[in-house]
Design a protein around this motif. Structure first.
Motif, PDB file in Angstrom:
ATOM      1  N   ILE A   6      88.248  16.804  45.911  1.00  0.00           N
ATOM      2  CA  ILE A   6      86.877  17.069  45.464  1.00  0.00           C
ATOM      3  C   ILE A   6      86.569  18.561  45.568  1.00  0.00           C
ATOM      4  O   ILE A   6      85.852  19.115  44.733  1.00  0.00           O
ATOM      5  CB  ILE A   6      85.832  16.192  46.198  1.00  0.00           C
ATOM      6  N   ARG A  29      88.980  14.897  50.238  1.00  0.00           N
ATOM      7  CA  ARG A  29      88.252  16.157  50.458  1.00  0.00           C
ATOM      8  C   ARG A  29      88.932  17.309  49.735  1.00  0.00           C
ATOM      9  O   ARG A  29      88.285  18.125  49.072  1.00  0.00           O
ATOM     10  CB  ARG A  29      88.151  16.440  51.964  1.00  0.00           C
ATOM     11  N   GLU A  37      79.237  10.884  47.662  1.00  0.00           N
ATOM     12  CA  GLU A  37      80.406  10.051  47.975  1.00  0.00           C
ATOM     13  C   GLU A  37      79.937   8.614  48.145  1.00  0.00           C
ATOM     14  O   GLU A  37      78.918   8.358  48.798  1.00  0.00           O
ATOM     15  CB  GLU A  37      81.090  10.547  49.246  1.00  0.00           C
ATOM     16  N   PHE A  58      83.375   9.576  44.005  1.00  0.00           N
ATOM     17  CA  PHE A  58      82.381  10.640  43.961  1.00  0.00           C
ATOM     18  C   PHE A  58      81.662  10.579  42.625  1.00  0.00           C
ATOM     19  O   PHE A  58      82.302  10.415  41.581  1.00  0.00           O
ATOM     20  CB  PHE A  58      83.036  12.022  44.078  1.00  0.00           C
ATOM     21  N   ILE A  97      79.200  13.096  40.438  1.00  0.00           N
ATOM     22  CA  ILE A  97      78.808  14.502  40.407  1.00  0.00           C
ATOM     23  C   ILE A  97      77.646  14.660  39.433  1.00  0.00           C
ATOM     24  O   ILE A  97      77.699  14.171  38.298  1.00  0.00           O
ATOM     25  CB  ILE A  97      79.989  15.398  40.009  1.00  0.00           C
ATOM     26  N   THR A 118      85.516  11.550  55.379  1.00  0.00           N
ATOM     27  CA  THR A 118      86.182  11.645  54.084  1.00  0.00           C
ATOM     28  C   THR A 118      87.641  11.995  54.341  1.00  0.00           C
ATOM     29  O   THR A 118      87.930  12.902  55.116  1.00  0.00           O
ATOM     30  CB  THR A 118      85.521  12.751  53.235  1.00  0.00           C
ATOM     31  N   ILE A 165      76.871  16.299  44.802  1.00  0.00           N
ATOM     32  CA  ILE A 165      78.022  15.400  44.884  1.00  0.00           C
ATOM     33  C   ILE A 165      77.672  14.272  45.844  1.00  0.00           C
ATOM     34  O   ILE A 165      77.271  14.516  46.981  1.00  0.00           O
ATOM     35  CB  ILE A 165      79.291  16.137  45.386  1.00  0.00           C
ATOM     36  N   TYR A 182      89.434   8.821  44.349  1.00  0.00           N
ATOM     37  CA  TYR A 182      90.666   9.193  45.042  1.00  0.00           C
ATOM     38  C   TYR A 182      90.937   8.089  46.050  1.00  0.00           C
ATOM     39  O   TYR A 182      90.341   8.051  47.120  1.00  0.00           O
ATOM     40  CB  TYR A 182      90.522  10.548  45.746  1.00  0.00           C
TER      41      TYR A 182
END
Length: 183
Positions: free
Chosen positions: A32, A29, A149, A173, A175, A24, A147, A168
């Motif tokens: 998130i 990172r 990815e 992601f 959630i 990531t 979460i 991003y």
């Protein structure tokens, strides 16, 4: 690999050149974790699980920010050995590294976690099943945050507990908040 914040913040570790993971990005990172910090009180020392741990960057962020226990599950020997090496250098007893298949672990694990993070390889044949396996597992508490990815090719918004999708760059992601199911 750089740990962004927390007690190990700004520490850097050289990732082996023969690693097969897709880490990531630092940008994704950091973003998130800003979101996670608004959902989880790290002062309460939550427990975290990192499925498909890769380089362990997410695991070490959880550890650095104060999780009471962090379990990292990684199948590839190079990545597993790297995570163990960094954990040994940090001398933190709250880290548990498991060499094994993340999906098999998710279906058999009975330990419950406050936070579950999964970053499967985008080419994993069973990729679409990952959220259903985690959401149907015994690892969830009534307020677990999960979460996932993934690439932009997936939409998991119809699954139970889904609360938001974030992107991003090319990193996406989804959630899931189990507490939304109890209201």
């Amino acid at each position: 690999m750089r740990i962004i914040r927390g007690k190990y913040g700004r520490r850097r570790f050289d990732v082996p050149t023969n690693i097969t993971a897709r880490p990531t990005t630092d940008f994704a990172r950091e973003n998130i974790f800003n979101v996670i910090e608004n959902m989880v009180d790290f002062d309460e020392a939550p427990s975290a699980l990192d499925l498909f741990a890769g380089t362990g960057a997410v695991s070490f962020e959880f550890l650095s920010r104060g999780c009471s226990t962090v379990t990292a599950v990684e199948k590839a020997a190079t990545q597993y050995n790297f995570i163990r090496k960094v954990a040994a250098e940090l001398k933190d007893d709250n880290m548990r590294v498991i060499k094994g298949d993340a999906l098999r672990f998710a279906t058999t694990c009975r330990q419950k976690f406050d936070i579950i993070f999964a970053d499967p390889p985008y080419t994993l044949p069973e990729f679409e099943k990952v959220p259903e396996i985690v959401l149907g597992s015994a690892m969830l508490k009534p307020d677990t945050i999960f979460i996932l990815e993934h690439s932009k090719a997936y939409d998991f918004s119809s699954l139970p507990g889904f609360t938001r999708h974030l992107a991003y760059g090319s990193v996406n992601f989804s959630i899931f908040d189990m507490s939304t199911l109890n209201n």
